[in-house]
Design a protein around this motif. Structure first.
Motif, PDB file in Angstrom:
ATOM      1  N   ASP A  70      33.117  85.016 -35.601  1.00 49.55           N
ATOM      2  CA  ASP A  70      32.495  84.239 -34.553  1.00 49.55           C
ATOM      3  C   ASP A  70      32.639  85.416 -33.172  1.00 49.55           C
ATOM      4  O   ASP A  70      31.591  85.422 -32.429  1.00 49.55           O
ATOM      5  N   LYS A 108      28.374  91.805 -37.499  1.00 53.95           N
ATOM      6  CA  LYS A 108      27.530  90.807 -36.941  1.00 53.95           C
ATOM      7  C   LYS A 108      28.030  89.331 -36.660  1.00 53.95           C
ATOM      8  O   LYS A 108      27.856  88.532 -36.910  1.00 53.95           O
ATOM      9  N   ARG A 110      29.124  86.728 -33.895  1.00 60.42           N
ATOM     10  CA  ARG A 110      28.202  85.675 -33.031  1.00 60.42           C
ATOM     11  C   ARG A 110      28.292  86.194 -31.423  1.00 60.42           C
ATOM     12  O   ARG A 110      27.477  85.752 -30.707  1.00 60.42           O
ATOM     13  N   GLY A 141      19.660  91.099 -31.421  1.00 59.23           N
ATOM     14  CA  GLY A 141      19.366  89.733 -31.041  1.00 59.23           C
ATOM     15  C   GLY A 141      20.628  89.311 -30.163  1.00 59.23           C
ATOM     16  O   GLY A 141      20.701  88.157 -30.129  1.00 59.23           O
ATOM     17  N   TYR A 142      21.241  90.090 -29.123  1.00 59.28           N
ATOM     18  CA  TYR A 142      22.008  89.649 -28.142  1.00 59.28           C
ATOM     19  C   TYR A 142      21.542  89.510 -26.895  1.00 59.28           C
ATOM     20  O   TYR A 142      20.767  90.523 -26.410  1.00 59.28           O
ATOM     21  N   GLU A 169      24.906  85.734 -29.260  1.00 60.91           N
ATOM     22  CA  GLU A 169      23.681  85.768 -29.902  1.00 60.91           C
ATOM     23  C   GLU A 169      22.680  84.885 -28.884  1.00 60.91           C
ATOM     24  O   GLU A 169      23.078  83.986 -28.118  1.00 60.91           O
ATOM     25  N   ARG A 170      21.310  85.322 -28.881  1.00 62.45           N
ATOM     26  CA  ARG A 170      20.231  85.160 -28.123  1.00 62.45           C
ATOM     27  C   ARG A 170      20.161  83.530 -27.944  1.00 62.45           C
ATOM     28  O   ARG A 170      20.082  82.936 -27.049  1.00 62.45           O
ATOM     29  N   GLN A 171      20.053  82.666 -29.057  1.00 65.48           N
ATOM     30  CA  GLN A 171      19.847  81.228 -29.114  1.00 65.48           C
ATOM     31  C   GLN A 171      21.136  80.643 -28.271  1.00 65.48           C
ATOM     32  O   GLN A 171      21.036  79.276 -27.946  1.00 65.48           O
ATOM     33  N   ARG A 172      22.284  81.276 -28.294  1.00 64.77           N
ATOM     34  CA  ARG A 172      23.570  80.561 -27.462  1.00 64.77           C
ATOM     35  C   ARG A 172      23.946  81.166 -26.090  1.00 64.77           C
ATOM     36  O   ARG A 172      24.590  80.576 -25.529  1.00 64.77           O
TER      37      ARG A 172
END
Length: 325
Positions: A70, A108, A110, A141-142, A169-172
């Motif tokens: 993570d 990779k 998170r 993607g961060y 990570e972009r979505q979080r």
């Protein structure tokens, strides 16, 4: 979601890893190229997987436990200063920063956490690295934040400013917030060390505590290429002198009942801070054992991320990864 995992590189004495553990993360792998630091980590957490290796040579494919974590954390050596610019130390630090970002490609995680000198977040000296990190991490993607924290705001009895990069990570990423101070009043050197100073019957411990009425200056561990241990540059030594502390060296033992404390006599009349006491000023628990000879032990302490700061950062990252706005 619980039991989030992390890999910690340039782990040193374990300050950042300990703080992350306290925040609720579980270490998968720690690595450091210093044999004494590795010994310290293994002495305190024999259940941790600790690798004696140079980050610049680390190949995660040989250690698959580092995949699917993570968080990638790095408390990189704080050796950058005007005195080290142009020296080998300076370029090594830059390479470690770059190597940490390149490692993101391989494992990779998170989230990514890098802690270093305050200039990392805003100084022109680090502009090239910030641009490099922005390009690499955005591509992966961060989204990330640069900010500066002061350890004194988190209960550490030391003015220690730290430059921090957190990438999520972009979505979080929208859920991430830099940690807010956890104390209203700073802890002083005297309050932090009163019990320690009195532990061998020193009769002036209470009087000294009253004079040591402020947080410590930033402890500086220095590099392996330099000589004996002291508590920092000239300005820091002068501040220590106002607290009746001889900062030109590190003490071997806590004062006993016969020590005559009289700062007006100069250095010989001042108390010395031991490695164990320096660790308390970094926010390590008393039970945390630092291994090695005195200079090597003090270097580990001075280079460390204070565990309370690591804990606060870990909680902020944990909240973001758990989607807690």
């Amino acid at each position: 979601m619980g039991g989030l995992t992390f890999v910690d590189v340039c782990s040193g004495a374990g300050g950042l890893a300990l703080g992350l553990e306290q925040a609720g993360f579980e270490p998968r792998l720690l690595l450091d190229d210093d044999e004494q630091a590795v010994s310290t980590l293994r002495a305190n957490r024999p259940q941790w997987s600790v690798l004696h290796a140079d980050l610049l040579d680390f190949d995660p494919s040989e250690h698959p436990v580092s995949y699917d974590v993570d968080l990638l954390a790095a408390g990189l050596p704080r050796v950058k200063s005007s005195a080290t610019v142009g020296r080998a130390d300076s370029r090594v630090e830059e390479r470690l920063l770059e190597a940490t970002v390149y490692l993101v490609h391989a494992i990779k995680p998170r989230a990514v956490l890098i802690d270093n000198v305050p200039g990392l977040a805003h100084s022109d000296e680090y502009q090239q690295f910030r641009e490099f990190a922005h390009a690499e991490l955005t591509h992966l993607g961060y989204k990330f934040s640069w900010f500066v924290l002061n350890a004194v705001d988190f209960g550490v009895p030391q003015n220690r400013r730290q430059g921090v990069l957190v990438a999520v990570e972009r979505q979080r990423a929208g859920a991430f917030r830099p940690p807010m101070p956890t104390v209203k009043e700073p802890m002083t050197v005297g309050a932090a060390l009163e019990a320690s100073m009195a532990s061998r019957g020193w009769k002036d411990a209470a009087r000294w505590t009253t004079q040591a009425d402020r947080p410590a200056p930033t402890l500086v561990g220095g590099s392996r290429n330099r000589g004996g241990a002291d508590l920092g540059p000239t300005g820091a030594k002068n501040t220590w002198a106002t607290m009746g502390v001889n900062a030109h060296t590190v003490g071997d033992v806590i004062p006993g009942p016969d020590f005559e404390w009289d700062p007006e006599l100069g250095r010989d009349g001042m108390v010395k801070i031991t490695v164990e006491q320096a660790a308390l000023l970094q926010g390590f628990p008393e039970t945390w054992e630092i291994t090695g000879r005195k200079t090597a032990r003090y270097r580990q302490v001075g280079q460390a991320t204070p565990p309370p700061v690591g804990r606060a950062l870990g909680r902020s990252v944990l909240a973001a990864l758990n989607g807690e706005e």
